[in-house]
Write a protein that holds these residues in place. Structure first.
Motif, PDB file in Angstrom:
ATOM      1  N   LYS A 192       0.812  -1.213   0.000  1.00 13.65           N
ATOM      2  CA  LYS A 192       0.000   0.000   0.000  1.00 13.65           C
ATOM      3  C   LYS A 192       0.846   1.265   0.000  1.00 13.65           C
ATOM      4  CE  LYS A 192      -3.919  -2.244   2.300  1.00 13.65           C
ATOM      5  NZ  LYS A 192      -4.852  -2.224   3.455  1.00 13.65           N
ATOM      6  N   ARG A 193       1.917   1.234  -0.786  1.00 11.44           N
ATOM      7  CA  ARG A 193       2.813   2.377  -1.001  1.00 11.44           C
ATOM      8  C   ARG A 193       3.526   2.846   0.265  1.00 11.44           C
ATOM      9  NH1 ARG A 193      -0.226   6.275  -5.459  1.00 11.44           N
ATOM     10  NH2 ARG A 193      -0.554   4.631  -7.034  1.00 11.44           N
ATOM     11  N   THR A 194       3.684   1.936   1.225  1.00 11.15           N
ATOM     12  CA  THR A 194       4.416   2.281   2.448  1.00 11.15           C
ATOM     13  C   THR A 194       5.905   1.969   2.325  1.00 11.15           C
ATOM     14  OG1 THR A 194       3.959   0.096   3.419  1.00 11.15           O
ATOM     15  CG2 THR A 194       2.401   1.881   3.894  1.00 11.15           C
ATOM     16  N   VAL A 195       6.283   1.207   1.293  1.00 13.50           N
ATOM     17  CA  VAL A 195       7.676   0.806   1.092  1.00 13.50           C
ATOM     18  C   VAL A 195       7.996   0.945  -0.392  1.00 13.50           C
ATOM     19  CG1 VAL A 195       9.349  -1.079   1.257  1.00 13.50           C
ATOM     20  CG2 VAL A 195       7.592  -0.814   3.025  1.00 13.50           C
ATOM     21  N   ALA A 196       9.190   1.426  -0.685  1.00 10.80           N
ATOM     22  CA  ALA A 196       9.649   1.525  -2.073  1.00 10.80           C
ATOM     23  C   ALA A 196      10.428   0.274  -2.455  1.00 10.80           C
ATOM     24  CB  ALA A 196      10.525   2.758  -2.256  1.00 10.80           C
ATOM     25  N   GLY A 197      10.314  -0.103  -3.705  1.00  8.42           N
ATOM     26  CA  GLY A 197      11.095  -1.201  -4.252  1.00  8.42           C
ATOM     27  C   GLY A 197      11.722  -0.755  -5.555  1.00  8.42           C
ATOM     28  N   THR A 198      12.784  -1.421  -5.958  1.00 14.63           N
ATOM     29  CA  THR A 198      13.517  -1.014  -7.159  1.00 14.63           C
ATOM     30  C   THR A 198      13.795  -2.222  -8.036  1.00 14.63           C
ATOM     31  OG1 THR A 198      14.582   0.772  -5.924  1.00 14.63           O
ATOM     32  CG2 THR A 198      15.596   0.122  -8.006  1.00 14.63           C
ATOM     33  N   LEU A 199      13.378  -2.164  -9.281  1.00 15.04           N
ATOM     34  CA  LEU A 199      13.693  -3.217 -10.240  1.00 15.04           C
ATOM     35  C   LEU A 199      15.198  -3.241 -10.489  1.00 15.04           C
ATOM     36  CD1 LEU A 199      11.066  -2.956 -13.133  1.00 15.04           C
ATOM     37  CD2 LEU A 199      11.462  -4.954 -11.689  1.00 15.04           C
ATOM     38  N   ILE A 200      15.816  -4.436 -10.305  1.00 13.18           N
ATOM     39  CA  ILE A 200      17.240  -4.556 -10.627  1.00 13.18           C
ATOM     40  C   ILE A 200      17.465  -5.534 -11.791  1.00 13.18           C
ATOM     41  CG2 ILE A 200      18.102  -3.885  -8.357  1.00 13.18           C
ATOM     42  CD1 ILE A 200      18.453  -6.881  -7.738  1.00 13.18           C
ATOM     43  N   THR A 201      16.457  -6.350 -12.108  1.00 13.97           N
ATOM     44  CA  THR A 201      16.428  -7.155 -13.333  1.00 13.97           C
ATOM     45  C   THR A 201      14.973  -7.162 -13.787  1.00 13.97           C
ATOM     46  OG1 THR A 201      15.904  -9.356 -12.418  1.00 13.97           O
ATOM     47  CG2 THR A 201      18.211  -8.653 -12.350  1.00 13.97           C
ATOM     48  N   ASP A 202      14.668  -7.965 -14.804  1.00 14.38           N
ATOM     49  CA  ASP A 202      13.278  -8.016 -15.256  1.00 14.38           C
ATOM     50  C   ASP A 202      12.392  -8.903 -14.392  1.00 14.38           C
ATOM     51  OD1 ASP A 202      14.452 -10.368 -16.008  1.00 14.38           O
ATOM     52  OD2 ASP A 202      13.890 -10.254 -18.129  1.00 14.38           O
ATOM     53  N   GLU A 203      12.966  -9.552 -13.359  1.00 16.53           N
ATOM     54  CA  GLU A 203      12.127 -10.357 -12.474  1.00 16.53           C
ATOM     55  C   GLU A 203      12.497 -10.264 -10.989  1.00 16.53           C
ATOM     56  OE1 GLU A 203      12.308 -14.577 -13.054  1.00 16.53           O
ATOM     57  OE2 GLU A 203      14.396 -14.549 -13.732  1.00 16.53           O
ATOM     58  N   PHE A 204      13.377  -9.306 -10.629  1.00 17.05           N
ATOM     59  CA  PHE A 204      13.738  -9.133  -9.223  1.00 17.05           C
ATOM     60  C   PHE A 204      13.678  -7.671  -8.819  1.00 17.05           C
ATOM     61  CE2 PHE A 204      15.471 -13.362  -9.785  1.00 17.05           C
ATOM     62  CZ  PHE A 204      15.267 -13.948  -8.545  1.00 17.05           C
ATOM     63  N   VAL A 205      13.172  -7.457  -7.606  1.00 13.29           N
ATOM     64  CA  VAL A 205      13.082  -6.133  -6.994  1.00 13.29           C
ATOM     65  C   VAL A 205      13.886  -6.165  -5.705  1.00 13.29           C
ATOM     66  CG1 VAL A 205      11.511  -4.553  -5.784  1.00 13.29           C
ATOM     67  CG2 VAL A 205      10.834  -5.555  -7.986  1.00 13.29           C
ATOM     68  N   VAL A 206      14.673  -5.107  -5.449  1.00 16.27           N
ATOM     69  CA  VAL A 206      15.386  -4.996  -4.181  1.00 16.27           C
ATOM     70  C   VAL A 206      14.643  -4.002  -3.305  1.00 16.27           C
ATOM     71  CG1 VAL A 206      16.963  -3.166  -4.941  1.00 16.27           C
ATOM     72  CG2 VAL A 206      17.635  -4.689  -3.077  1.00 16.27           C
ATOM     73  N   THR A 207      14.547  -4.322  -2.019  1.00 19.64           N
ATOM     74  CA  THR A 207      13.857  -3.461  -1.065  1.00 19.64           C
ATOM     75  C   THR A 207      14.409  -3.751   0.329  1.00 19.64           C
ATOM     76  OG1 THR A 207      11.676  -2.701  -0.305  1.00 19.64           O
ATOM     77  CG2 THR A 207      11.940  -5.074  -0.704  1.00 19.64           C
ATOM     78  N   VAL A 208      13.704  -3.275   1.365  1.00 21.41           N
ATOM     79  CA  VAL A 208      14.176  -3.460   2.741  1.00 21.41           C
ATOM     80  C   VAL A 208      13.546  -4.703   3.358  1.00 21.41           C
ATOM     81  CG1 VAL A 208      14.764  -1.071   3.228  1.00 21.41           C
ATOM     82  CG2 VAL A 208      12.397  -1.811   3.493  1.00 21.41           C
ATOM     83  N   ALA A 209      14.341  -5.428   4.137  1.00 15.47           N
ATOM     84  CA  ALA A 209      13.848  -6.641   4.804  1.00 15.47           C
ATOM     85  C   ALA A 209      12.884  -6.305   5.935  1.00 15.47           C
ATOM     86  CB  ALA A 209      15.030  -7.447   5.335  1.00 15.47           C
ATOM     87  N   ARG A 210      13.004  -5.100   6.513  1.00 13.62           N
ATOM     88  CA  ARG A 210      12.170  -4.716   7.653  1.00 13.62           C
ATOM     89  C   ARG A 210      10.682  -4.732   7.311  1.00 13.62           C
ATOM     90  NH1 ARG A 210      12.537   1.823   8.356  1.00 13.62           N
ATOM     91  NH2 ARG A 210      10.601   1.402   9.504  1.00 13.62           N
ATOM     92  N   ALA A 211      10.357  -4.627   6.024  1.00 10.02           N
ATOM     93  CA  ALA A 211       8.948  -4.606   5.617  1.00 10.02           C
ATOM     94  C   ALA A 211       8.293  -5.969   5.723  1.00 10.02           C
ATOM     95  CB  ALA A 211       8.845  -4.106   4.179  1.00 10.02           C
TER      96      ALA A 211
END
Length: 485
Positions: A299-318
């Motif tokens: 619900k837009r509380t955490v940002a994620g970033t595409l690093i390949t066409d099938e993986f997103v990097v984000t924070v583990a705390r979420a």
């Protein structure tokens, strides 16, 4: 195209007939500045590829050869955890940096030994990765390494060895670079001198005039010869000094470079700086900065970033509780998450987070377009020293993303009242820009393989007392690659 594995690279290299010089800008035909008497002193030879290797006490360990702007080739048996730095452009080891301007020092940031170097030095070969790209000049330039399975060098009978080893069995190491001319011999010739026959990964050689040999301290140094490849004669590395008799006056065993060319090429490809995913971008035509890789989660509380066409990097705390039916939302796509991969050493305590990084594997690949692309992430890169965020201003009169530069805060630990870990960095939170969502990107502009790109360096881990603490994504490139392969 996603990450190219080492195994696939080796298959492509030899089954599709790829052949090339490992470093096209390698040393050409040998040059003699003046005549060498007795064939011992090498000061008159132009040897810009020679490398001297030192330990953490600044003690000379062995020789090596520069084969690439970031890699040194040496013998596997000299590799140890004590290796600290190398010197390039050095001929006289008594010449100190302050009065020997052509000499350059580089730290060793990774030592790579051949996994088969266990019995009788059969694969006595190793690579040292340096902490920065070498700046080539007249005095510093790589030796040629031919990557071509059709080239074997068995017809090359005369070879020249270089090193700082002992000049006789009882003398100390030489301060001045020495050289000797060797003849390739039958593999069985080494049986008498060292009690072993050269294998298919080695060869046997002895002094051309019957006097002298390579000696302890010469280990890792190159055996070279003029060799014509694709119509051009170049000084080419044929072997590596491995081991011989204590007398230093008999046939010795040398590592055969040709039989290890696939391994050398594979290791350089695997461990050199390159992009994790080639089809990445953060700009449109006209150098307009855009966040094509931006996504949100939960619900837009955490940002994620595409690093390949099938993986997103984000924070583990979420993901401290078990979630189901998580979706990653981009501006032009929405895809369910197939797997959450949190760092195994993630932890949190009293508002502090360690190893706060996670990967989200998507159920379906994202379709790439001019509007959707992963961010560029360099692997095997050098630590970033400049930082830039692509931010939106609160002031609506400011149109588009702004490139805002940041400097890491050295006294951040004191401000937030807790340690900043070695895999974190900290900056002051900007007042006029939207920049606090966990997982938001910090990047840097840097050239990778001569192409300028905006690279991911960190993601916001947590915010405290007006300070943004980032997880340094650059320090997790091994973990990231392991989990997306």
């Amino acid at each position: 195209m996603s990450v190219l594995s080492s195994a696939l690279f080796a298959i492509l290299l030899f089954h599709q007939g790829l052949a090339y010089l490992l470093e096209p800008n390698c040393k050409g035909h040998i040059e003699l500045v003046y005549k060498i008497q007795a064939g011992e002193n090498a000061l008159g030879y132009h040897t810009p590829f020679m490398v001297s290797i030192y330990d953490n006490t600044r003690k000379f360990i062995a020789g090596g050869s520069l084969i690439h702007k970031r890699f040194v080739l040496t013998a596997g048996h000299v590799i140890s955890k004590d290796l600290k730095f190398v010197r390039l452009g050095e001929k006289d080891r008594t010449c100190q940096n302050w009065n020997c301007s052509i000499v350059q020092e580089y730290l060793v940031d990774k030592a790579i030994g051949h996994p088969g170097n266990k019995l009788l030095f059969e694969n006595d070969i190793g690579l040292l990765r340096l902490n920065a790209h070498v700046e080539y000049n007249k005095a510093i330039k790589p030796i040629c390494i031919i990557v071509d399975d059709e080239v074997k060098f068995k017809d090359v009978k005369k070879l020249r060895a270089f090193g700082w080893g002992r000049t006789a069995s009882t003398e100390k190491l030489s301060d001045v670079l020495k050289t000797i001319l060797l003849n390739r011999e039958d593999p069985s010739a080494c049986e008498l001198s060292v009690g072993a026959t050269a294998t298919d990964h080695q060869f046997c050689a002895a002094s051309a005039d019957g006097h002298g040999d390579t000696c302890p301290g010469d280990s890792g140094g190159p055996l070279v010869a003029d060799f014509t490849y694709e119509g051009k004669m170049s000084y080419t590395q044929i072997g590596i000094v491995s081991y011989g008799s204590q007398s230093c006056n008999a046939s010795s065993i040398y590592t055969d470079v040709a039989s290890h060319q696939a391994w050398i090429a594979e290791m350089v490809h695997t461990h050199e700086e390159h992009l994790l995913f080639e089809n990445c971008s953060s700009q449109w035509t006209g150098n307009i900065a855009v966040r094509l890789w931006e996504t949100t989660i939960l619900k837009r509380t955490v940002a994620g970033t595409l690093i390949t066409d099938e993986f997103v990097v984000t924070v583990a705390r979420a993901f401290q509780t078990n979630f189901t039916d998580i979706k990653v939302k981009g501006k032009y796509f929405e895809i369910e998450v197939a797997q959450i991969i949190k760092h195994p050493e993630f932890s949190h305590s009293r508002g502090s987070f360690k190893n706060n990084i996670a990967l989200l594997k998507l159920k379906n690949k994202v379709k790439m377009s001019d509007l959707v692309k992963p961010i560029c992430l360099a692997v095997n890169s050098f630590p970033s020293i400049t930082f830039t965020a692509l931010l939106e201003a609160y002031n609506r009169s400011v149109v588009g993303l702004q490139r805002i530069n940041f400097t890491p805060t050295k006294d951040c630990s004191r401000t937030i009242g807790m340690p900043v870990e070695s895999n974190q960095f900290c900056v002051e939170q900007p007042r006029d820009y939207k920049y606090k969502l966990p997982g938001s990107v910090m990047g840097t502009y840097k050239e990778v393989k001569d192409v300028m790109s905006y690279l991911l360096t960190g993601i916001i881990s947590h915010v405290k007392y007006g300070m943004l603490v980032f997880t340094n994504v650059e320090t997790y490139d091994d973990w990231i690659r392991k989990n997306i392969m």
